[in-house]
Design a protein around this motif. Structure first.
Motif, PDB file in Angstrom:
ATOM      1  N   PHE A 234       0.833  -1.205   0.000  1.00 43.23           N
ATOM      2  CA  PHE A 234       0.000   0.000   0.000  1.00 43.23           C
ATOM      3  C   PHE A 234       0.867   1.255   0.000  1.00 43.23           C
ATOM      4  O   PHE A 234       0.596   2.219  -0.703  1.00 43.23           O
ATOM      5  CB  PHE A 234      -0.920  -0.002   1.220  1.00 43.23           C
ATOM      6  N   GLY A 247      -2.718  -4.987  -1.161  1.00 42.69           N
ATOM      7  CA  GLY A 247      -2.334  -3.651  -0.698  1.00 42.69           C
ATOM      8  C   GLY A 247      -2.238  -2.657  -1.836  1.00 42.69           C
ATOM      9  O   GLY A 247      -2.762  -1.541  -1.742  1.00 42.69           O
ATOM     10  N   ILE A 250      -5.666  -1.755  -3.264  1.00 44.99           N
ATOM     11  CA  ILE A 250      -6.366  -0.784  -2.412  1.00 44.99           C
ATOM     12  C   ILE A 250      -5.796   0.614  -2.649  1.00 44.99           C
ATOM     13  O   ILE A 250      -6.535   1.590  -2.790  1.00 44.99           O
ATOM     14  CB  ILE A 250      -6.243  -1.185  -0.926  1.00 44.99           C
ATOM     15  N   VAL A 254      -7.694   4.363  -4.328  1.00 49.19           N
ATOM     16  CA  VAL A 254      -7.949   5.566  -3.530  1.00 49.19           C
ATOM     17  C   VAL A 254      -8.292   6.757  -4.423  1.00 49.19           C
ATOM     18  O   VAL A 254      -9.194   7.539  -4.134  1.00 49.19           O
ATOM     19  CB  VAL A 254      -6.745   5.887  -2.629  1.00 49.19           C
ATOM     20  N   LEU A 257     -12.041   6.820  -5.500  1.00 49.02           N
ATOM     21  CA  LEU A 257     -13.028   6.559  -4.452  1.00 49.02           C
ATOM     22  C   LEU A 257     -14.410   7.101  -4.803  1.00 49.02           C
ATOM     23  O   LEU A 257     -15.419   6.431  -4.579  1.00 49.02           O
ATOM     24  CB  LEU A 257     -12.574   7.196  -3.138  1.00 49.02           C
ATOM     25  N   TRP A 261     -16.057   2.968  -6.034  1.00 50.41           N
ATOM     26  CA  TRP A 261     -15.800   2.599  -4.638  1.00 50.41           C
ATOM     27  C   TRP A 261     -15.267   1.186  -4.494  1.00 50.41           C
ATOM     28  O   TRP A 261     -14.563   0.858  -3.565  1.00 50.41           O
ATOM     29  CB  TRP A 261     -17.075   2.756  -3.813  1.00 50.41           C
ATOM     30  N   THR A 265     -12.479  -1.033  -1.772  1.00 49.92           N
ATOM     31  CA  THR A 265     -13.254  -1.643  -0.700  1.00 49.92           C
ATOM     32  C   THR A 265     -13.189  -3.163  -0.723  1.00 49.92           C
ATOM     33  O   THR A 265     -12.909  -3.792   0.299  1.00 49.92           O
ATOM     34  CB  THR A 265     -14.735  -1.206  -0.806  1.00 49.92           C
ATOM     35  N   GLY A 268     -10.068  -5.102   0.456  1.00 43.12           N
ATOM     36  CA  GLY A 268      -9.926  -4.982   1.902  1.00 43.12           C
ATOM     37  C   GLY A 268     -10.790  -5.997   2.634  1.00 43.12           C
ATOM     38  O   GLY A 268     -10.390  -6.547   3.665  1.00 43.12           O
TER      39      GLY A 268
ATOM     40  N   PHE B 145      -4.980   0.768   6.929  1.00 37.32           N
ATOM     41  CA  PHE B 145      -5.032   1.601   5.731  1.00 37.32           C
ATOM     42  C   PHE B 145      -6.361   1.427   5.013  1.00 37.32           C
ATOM     43  O   PHE B 145      -6.921   2.357   4.465  1.00 37.32           O
ATOM     44  CB  PHE B 145      -3.870   1.290   4.783  1.00 37.32           C
ATOM     45  N   TRP B 146      -6.911   0.210   5.083  1.00 36.30           N
ATOM     46  CA  TRP B 146      -8.175  -0.034   4.414  1.00 36.30           C
ATOM     47  C   TRP B 146      -9.333   0.660   5.130  1.00 36.30           C
ATOM     48  O   TRP B 146     -10.168   1.320   4.503  1.00 36.30           O
ATOM     49  CB  TRP B 146      -8.433  -1.538   4.318  1.00 36.30           C
ATOM     50  N   VAL B 150     -11.972   3.371   3.737  1.00 36.80           N
ATOM     51  CA  VAL B 150     -13.427   3.183   3.813  1.00 36.80           C
ATOM     52  C   VAL B 150     -14.091   4.353   4.550  1.00 36.80           C
ATOM     53  O   VAL B 150     -15.122   4.871   4.113  1.00 36.80           O
ATOM     54  CB  VAL B 150     -13.757   1.834   4.499  1.00 36.80           C
ATOM     55  N   LEU B 153     -14.266   7.245   2.331  1.00 37.43           N
ATOM     56  CA  LEU B 153     -15.329   7.037   1.352  1.00 37.43           C
ATOM     57  C   LEU B 153     -16.680   7.400   1.942  1.00 37.43           C
ATOM     58  O   LEU B 153     -17.481   8.115   1.340  1.00 37.43           O
ATOM     59  CB  LEU B 153     -15.318   5.579   0.886  1.00 37.43           C
ATOM     60  N   ARG B 157     -16.376  11.497   1.257  1.00 32.65           N
ATOM     61  CA  ARG B 157     -16.829  11.571  -0.131  1.00 32.65           C
ATOM     62  C   ARG B 157     -18.338  11.460  -0.256  1.00 32.65           C
ATOM     63  O   ARG B 157     -18.966  12.218  -0.967  1.00 32.65           O
ATOM     64  CB  ARG B 157     -16.178  10.459  -0.967  1.00 32.65           C
TER      65      ARG B 157
END
Lengths: 296, 307
Positions: A234, A247, A250, A254, A257, A261, A265, A268, B145-146, B150, B153, B157
């Motif tokens: 990540f 990682g 994800i 970003v 987003l 989405w 998401t 993860g 980080f996830w 989220v 989001l 957002r």
């Protein structure tokens, strides 16, 4: 319960049976989840013909369930370069599991070996080990991993090396404490009285007795290693471009987003599932191997 | 007590020396030549040699190590080649932000986990306990980080309630603090719960119960006080983990702390800043652990008398 049990042993027995059933479930369900992810990780990328470098701009950023022009259905949608997210996640899980298993093997073997030798012989080896462990504990693991990864550069092998270096101490400490606890037991004394050598005592007498807690630590560490690999990727210091990783998927999502989405998401959720399964499995294995800890 | 204090301080100094040495060795392993990196590919051999001389790279490794250690003691890590200011200055600007974030996270985690842990322990094996334990297990497995992404989001957002980045307002601290606090909340809740359950079997609790003391009074005057002692160590250790965890969290939220500074310096190969960040974080960690150990020994005489 409206009717009081006639004997006092009955509720205790049902409780014991229920808790044993609980341990079974808590072992089998996580094992099934991990096995399912492993099978998916092996076959899905092949079945989908997944190629991390293929760019297909016509198919980019399609929401989950979309039908692609070639007639296939993207169950989890597509990412910013038009590759199927489900196939990419499974390819990422493959990398996670390979790195996890390799790291556990390397860190486990080296850590257990050093820990047992230090615990058995004591002296300067033990002192050095404990001081190294002190230093390593003063270093948040992710920090050491980021620093090493930055120096070694990106690559699957480098990630394995980095994570092995930051994980062996855990195994060394648990192996050492087990040897210290076991080495004055009667059966070890008996082995020594029979004239068996140090090598035999360490590996044939002490090692089997030390294995249960090492197994527990190993199970829990698998989750930690998988998380650490995802975190490194990540941050952009893990696996290189062109290698799928949960990682980096994800991280790539970003930017998208607000429009897509699912890219950040869904991988993860898979990561969470994997880590949660190892955590629950670790707890269950500990309960099974060491019933004294069951109540907590 | 004095002997214990001196022993702990010596150990802390030793650990700091070890960390500095490890950092020195790792950064010297860098395949790229730092001088070449700064001067660029167009530099002549003479310019490179001059730069190496200026940076001390042409001196024997042992001499370099000596001056590096001297720099660690005086807080001089050389200057950042991307920003042409002392590396320590950049770290000093970023550190307070991270410290604020870590402090808020620990505070928030204590406020949330304390009632959860107590309730779960009092109602052990009841539905509420099951919910709390399962919840903390899941939260502990969340990749930070996830969950950061989220939360961005959802709250930034989609709902547009909170700003996403930077240190522009107090609201911008909410999301990073939450992400940093979540694993700590899970850990502390589990610890407070198991600590209280363990203490429950002790003789002094039975005595209190036998003399007719009411349960809430037992809980607050006897059980919690004794269950809390191990928590201090965990909170201390957590501070260090938070400083490390800040690396990921600050990157997600582009929060101007030491973790973000570290990652961005790694990406541009600004190794003097990388060194400074790593050693400052490790030093903060060692210092906090030293204070925690001393506090622990002060609170629990068994610790300082043990060795």
């Amino acid at each position: 319960m409206t009717t009081a049990p006639t004997t006092s042993a009955a509720p205790a027995m049902t409780k014991a049976r229920r808790s044993r059933w609980g341990v079974h479930t808590r072992t089998l369900v996580p094992c099934a989840i991990i096995a399912l992810i492993a099978v998916g990780a092996i076959f899905v990328p092949v079945l989908y013909g997944y190629d991390p470098l293929r760019v297909d701009l016509a198919d980019r950023l399609k929401p989950p369930g979309s039908v692609l022009p070639n007639g296939s259905i993207a169950v989890f949608g597509t990412d910013q370069i038009g590759s199927d997210l489900f196939a990419q996640m499974m390819a990422g899980a493959r990398v996670s599991l390979i790195i996890g298993a390799a790291t556990l093997a390397i860190a486990g073997v080296i850590g257990v070996l050093i820990g047992m030798l230090a615990g058995y012989y004591g002296g300067w080896l033990d002192t050095v080990l404990m001081r190294v462990a002190d230093i390593q504990l003063a270093f948040p693991a992710i920090l050491l991993a980021v620093l090493l990864a930055a120096v070694l550069g990106q690559g699957v092998l480098n990630v394995i090396i980095v994570l092995s270096i930051s994980n062996w101490v855990v195994f060394a400490r648990i192996a050492r404490s087990q040897v210290l606890a076991l080495k004055d037991r009667e059966y070890v004394e008996a082995a020594r009285t029979l004239g068996l050598g140090n090598f035999h005592i360490i590996f044939r007498t002490l090692l089997p007795g030390s294995l249960p807690p090492i197994l527990v630590v190993g199970t829990v560490e698998l989750g930690h290693v998988v998380l650490a690999e995802a975190a490194l990727s990540f941050l952009g210091v893990g696996v290189p471009m062109g290698t799928a990783s949960l990682g980096s998927t994800i991280a790539n999502g970003v930017q998208y987003l607000s429009t897509a989405w699912w890219i950040s998401t869904l991988p993860g959720v898979l990561l969470l599932l994997l880590v949660l399964a190892t955590g629950v499995l670790g707890d269950a294995v500990r309960d099974r191997l060491d019933p004294r800890l069951r109540s907590l | 007590m004095l002997g214990y204090v001196i022993r702990r301080i010596l150990l802390a100094v030793f650990v700091l020396w070890g960390v500095s040495t490890v950092v020195f060795i790792i950064v010297r392993l860098v395949p790229a030549d730092p001088a070449l990196l700064i001067a660029g590919d167009t530099a002549t051999a003479d310019q490179l040699a001059a730069l190496r001389n200026q940076m001390g790279l042409d001196r024997p490794p042992l001499v370099q190590y000596g001056s590096f250690l001297g720099g660690v003691v005086t807080g001089d890590f050389g200057s950042s080649y991307t920003q042409s200011v002392p590396a320590m200055q950049l770290v000093a600007q970023a550190l307070p932000n991270t410290a604020l974030l870590a402090f808020l996270a620990v505070l928030g985690a204590l406020v949330v986990s304390f009632p959860l842990g107590v309730v779960a322990a009092v109602r052990v094996n009841r539905p509420i306990d099951r919910i709390v334990t399962t919840g903390s297990l899941i939260v502990q497995a969340l990749p930070s980080f996830w969950i950061g992404v989220v939360l961005l989001l959802i709250f930034s957002r989609t709902l547009k309630w909170l700003p996403s980045a930077d240190l522009t307002s107090a609201q911008s601290l909410i999301l990073p603090t939450t992400v940093l606090a979540l694993p700590l909340i899970a850990l502390l809740t589990r610890l407070i719960r198991s600590g209280l359950i363990e203490v429950n079997g002790e003789g002094y609790i039975n005595t209190a119960r036998a003399k007719g003391m009411r349960e809430p009074a037992i809980l607050f005057t006897h059980a919690i006080r004794n269950a809390l002692i191990p928590i201090i160590t965990v909170v201390g250790l957590a501070f260090g983990t938070l400083l490390g965890g800040a690396v990921v969290t600050e990157t997600v939220f582009s929060f101007p702390g030491i973790g973000k500074l570290l990652v961005s310096s790694i990406h541009v190969r600004d190794y003097s800043v990388v060194q400074a960040c790593v050693i400052v974080i490790a030093a903060a960690f060692v210092l906090i652990n030293l204070l925690v150990d001393l506090l622990y020994a002060y609170l629990d005489p068994r610790v300082r008398l043990a060795k």
